[in-house]
Design an enzyme around this catalytic site. Structure first.
Site, short mmCIF file in Angstrom:
data_model
loop_
_atom_site.label_atom_id
_atom_site.label_comp_id
_atom_site.label_asym_id
_atom_site.label_seq_id
_atom_site.Cartn_x
_atom_site.Cartn_y
_atom_site.Cartn_z
N VAL A 59 0.84 -1.20 0.00
CA VAL A 59 0.00 0.00 0.00
C VAL A 59 0.88 1.26 0.00
O VAL A 59 0.59 2.23 -0.70
CB VAL A 59 -0.99 -0.01 1.19
N CYS A 60 1.96 1.24 0.76
CA CYS A 60 2.86 2.40 0.82
C CYS A 60 3.51 2.64 -0.55
O CYS A 60 3.66 3.78 -0.99
CB CYS A 60 3.93 2.19 1.88
N ASP A 61 3.89 1.56 -1.20
CA ASP A 61 4.45 1.62 -2.55
C ASP A 61 3.43 2.28 -3.49
O ASP A 61 3.76 3.24 -4.21
CB ASP A 61 4.78 0.19 -2.99
#
Length: 167
Positions: A59-61
């Site tokens: 998700v951060c990516d």
């Protein structure tokens, strides 16, 4: 104080919740070249601050890639991603993924940003997923604390808030 969960379990956020209308609190983070950057360095331009737990997660990516794509369309707007990752890891990830419109900043040293914005997850020493938009004077015009840290933030609202401020 914002309440969030991480993988379904409640976590403790350290610091004061930042709200729309507040003057953004000061903080110091590190660039990928280990130089200090503070709120004062961001003033003078509309600023989007995308906060993530760790650059090396799905998700951060995706969040960082999305804001990188949007940054290319925004014009004269600062766009930062802040996490507790080491600056070297952030630089490696950006280089490997062609991220050149978003500047990654590290809060790993003392969690100054995390405490100032109320996003420091005490149990994990990570930052809670959140997004802030500041006007050119450092006033908060958009703030989102994502209630489940493994979920995506709203992407459209902060982009709209930033676009409304660009003259």
């Amino acid at each position: 104080m914002a309440e969030i969960t991480f993988k379904g379990g409640p976590v403790t956020l350290v610091g004061q919740e930042v709200k729309v209308g507040d003057q953004a609190p000061d903080f110091t983070v590190l660039t990928n070249s280990l130089e200090e950057k503070s709120l004062a360095d961001m003033k003078g331009k509309v600023t989007i601050i995308s906060v993530i737990p760790s650059i090396d997660t799905g998700v951060c990516d995706a969040q960082t890639r999305r804001f990188n794509e949007e940054a290319a369309k925004l014009g004269d707007v600062n766009v930062y991603t802040i996490s507790a990752d080491l600056p070297f890891a952030q630089a490696r990830w950006c280089g490997a993924n062609g991220i050149d419109k978003v500047e990654t900043l590290s809060d790993h040293r003392d969690m100054s940003f995390g405490e100032a914005f109320g996003v420091y997850i005490k149990e994990l020493r990570l930052l809670a997923r959140s997004v802030f938009v500041l006007d050119e004077n450092g006033k908060v015009v958009y703030a989102e604390y994502v209630s489940e840290a493994t979920n995506h933030p709203n992407y459209e609202k902060p982009i709209e808030a930033a676009k409304a401020l660009v003259k």
